[in-house]
Design a protein around this motif. Structure first.
Motif, PDB file in Angstrom:
ATOM      1  N   PHE A   4      -5.935   9.431   2.428  1.00 42.75           N
ATOM      2  CA  PHE A   4      -5.846   8.326   3.211  1.00 42.75           C
ATOM      3  C   PHE A   4      -4.915   8.079   2.813  1.00 42.75           C
ATOM      4  O   PHE A   4      -4.090   7.548   1.316  1.00 42.75           O
ATOM      5  CB  PHE A   4      -6.650   7.914   3.248  1.00 42.75           C
ATOM      6  N   PRO A   5      -4.485   6.619   3.712  1.00 37.63           N
ATOM      7  CA  PRO A   5      -2.718   5.378   2.765  1.00 37.63           C
ATOM      8  C   PRO A   5      -4.026   4.926   2.652  1.00 37.63           C
ATOM      9  O   PRO A   5      -4.877   4.847   2.776  1.00 37.63           O
ATOM     10  CB  PRO A   5      -2.683   5.559   4.866  1.00 37.63           C
ATOM     11  N   ALA A   6      -2.194   4.117   1.618  1.00 39.82           N
ATOM     12  CA  ALA A   6      -3.165   3.141   0.644  1.00 39.82           C
ATOM     13  C   ALA A   6      -2.103   2.240   0.484  1.00 39.82           C
ATOM     14  O   ALA A   6      -1.142   1.975   1.374  1.00 39.82           O
ATOM     15  CB  ALA A   6      -3.424   3.771  -0.349  1.00 39.82           C
ATOM     16  N   ALA A   7      -2.463   0.653   0.646  1.00 45.53           N
ATOM     17  CA  ALA A   7      -1.356   0.222   0.289  1.00 45.53           C
ATOM     18  C   ALA A   7      -1.970  -0.645  -0.993  1.00 45.53           C
ATOM     19  O   ALA A   7      -3.821  -1.396  -0.540  1.00 45.53           O
ATOM     20  CB  ALA A   7      -1.564  -1.031   1.219  1.00 45.53           C
ATOM     21  N   SER A   8      -1.306  -1.782  -1.157  1.00 48.24           N
ATOM     22  CA  SER A   8      -1.588  -2.620  -2.747  1.00 48.24           C
ATOM     23  C   SER A   8      -0.466  -4.198  -2.203  1.00 48.24           C
ATOM     24  O   SER A   8       0.361  -4.353  -1.920  1.00 48.24           O
ATOM     25  CB  SER A   8      -1.982  -2.462  -4.182  1.00 48.24           C
ATOM     26  N   GLU A  39      -0.614  -5.219   5.216  1.00 50.38           N
ATOM     27  CA  GLU A  39       0.365  -5.075   4.627  1.00 50.38           C
ATOM     28  C   GLU A  39      -0.309  -2.514   4.928  1.00 50.38           C
ATOM     29  O   GLU A  39       0.867  -2.139   4.840  1.00 50.38           O
ATOM     30  CB  GLU A  39       0.425  -5.087   2.750  1.00 50.38           C
ATOM     31  N   LEU A  40      -1.357  -2.392   4.446  1.00 52.95           N
ATOM     32  CA  LEU A  40      -1.538  -0.744   5.036  1.00 52.95           C
ATOM     33  C   LEU A  40      -1.369  -1.448   6.361  1.00 52.95           C
ATOM     34  O   LEU A  40      -0.395   0.109   6.467  1.00 52.95           O
ATOM     35  CB  LEU A  40      -2.798  -0.895   5.321  1.00 52.95           C
ATOM     36  N   PHE A  41      -1.346  -1.802   7.461  1.00 55.15           N
ATOM     37  CA  PHE A  41      -1.229  -1.631   8.693  1.00 55.15           C
ATOM     38  C   PHE A  41       0.191  -1.911   9.344  1.00 55.15           C
ATOM     39  O   PHE A  41       0.753  -0.990  10.064  1.00 55.15           O
ATOM     40  CB  PHE A  41      -1.708  -1.885   9.482  1.00 55.15           C
ATOM     41  N   ARG A  42       0.991  -2.562   8.466  1.00 56.51           N
ATOM     42  CA  ARG A  42       2.484  -2.622   9.102  1.00 56.51           C
ATOM     43  C   ARG A  42       3.244  -1.363   7.986  1.00 56.51           C
ATOM     44  O   ARG A  42       3.766  -0.965   8.809  1.00 56.51           O
ATOM     45  CB  ARG A  42       2.981  -3.503   7.494  1.00 56.51           C
ATOM     46  N   LYS A  43       2.748  -0.636   6.888  1.00 54.99           N
ATOM     47  CA  LYS A  43       2.860   0.816   6.583  1.00 54.99           C
ATOM     48  C   LYS A  43       2.799   2.043   7.572  1.00 54.99           C
ATOM     49  O   LYS A  43       3.523   2.663   7.755  1.00 54.99           O
ATOM     50  CB  LYS A  43       1.870   0.917   4.932  1.00 54.99           C
ATOM     51  N   TYR A  49      -3.114  -3.038  15.569  1.00 55.92           N
ATOM     52  CA  TYR A  49      -4.909  -2.891  14.375  1.00 55.92           C
ATOM     53  C   TYR A  49      -5.702  -4.132  14.681  1.00 55.92           C
ATOM     54  O   TYR A  49      -6.357  -4.014  15.019  1.00 55.92           O
ATOM     55  CB  TYR A  49      -4.238  -2.331  13.867  1.00 55.92           C
ATOM     56  N   PHE A  50      -4.688  -5.706  14.619  1.00 56.98           N
ATOM     57  CA  PHE A  50      -5.304  -6.209  14.452  1.00 56.98           C
ATOM     58  C   PHE A  50      -6.120  -6.343  15.426  1.00 56.98           C
ATOM     59  O   PHE A  50      -7.912  -7.224  15.148  1.00 56.98           O
ATOM     60  CB  PHE A  50      -4.833  -7.421  13.012  1.00 56.98           C
TER      61      PHE A  50
END
Length: 154
Positions: A4-8, A39-43, A49-50
């Motif tokens: 699944f997608p991830a971000a940091s 950052e995840l939803f920008r990616k 989404y928000f």
């Protein structure tokens, strides 16, 4: 889960992030997690989404203190995508604290790199103008599942 997608994101514990004890305030963890979530939803190219994804559950487990000036990394990953809900798992890790002698303000040792907090955040899809959860739009499902499928080689 790893597919699944991830971000940091990396942050520094600022004075405003601390409480009277000198370590991170409990609310700072969630702010850093929300920054990683953004950052995840920008990616995923999902700017809508928000405004339509209120939180319905937050679980935070605290394991270590983070101190003013310490660098931290907050990471999120989609754990589950349901019909109307989405659950993110997260962790916040502290980097080694750079102080004379490597100690912490409470006399402990800096355990940089260890997980300071972890947990989950669950949101639901509530479109603008409505008050109840509805199924995620196809473009959200495609973005999350498409990332997963691409990583799985499907």
């Amino acid at each position: 889960m790893d597919s699944f997608p991830a971000a940091s994101v990396e942050r520094t514990v600022e004075w405003v992030d601390t409480d009277a004890s000198g370590h991170q305030h409990n609310s700072a963890i969630l702010r850093w997690v929300e920054a990683a979530e953004a950052e995840l939803f920008r990616k995923l190219e999902l700017p809508d989404y928000f405004p339509s994804a209120p939180r319905v559950q937050q679980v935070i487990n605290y394991k270590a203190k983070l101190w003013f000036g310490q660098r931290v990394t907050a990471s999120v990953r989609v754990q589950a995508l349901g019909r109307t809900s989405l659950t993110l798992e997260f962790e916040v890790r502290g980097h080694p604290l750079e102080t004379p002698g490597g100690g912490t303000p409470d006399g402990g040792t800096s355990d940089g790199g260890n997980v300071a907090a972890f947990g989950t955040v669950t949101t639901v899809h509530v479109p603008y103008g409505t008050t109840t959860a509805e199924p995620w739009p196809d473009h959200v499902v495609r973005a999350v599942q498409g990332f997963k499928d691409a990583r799985d080689g499907i």
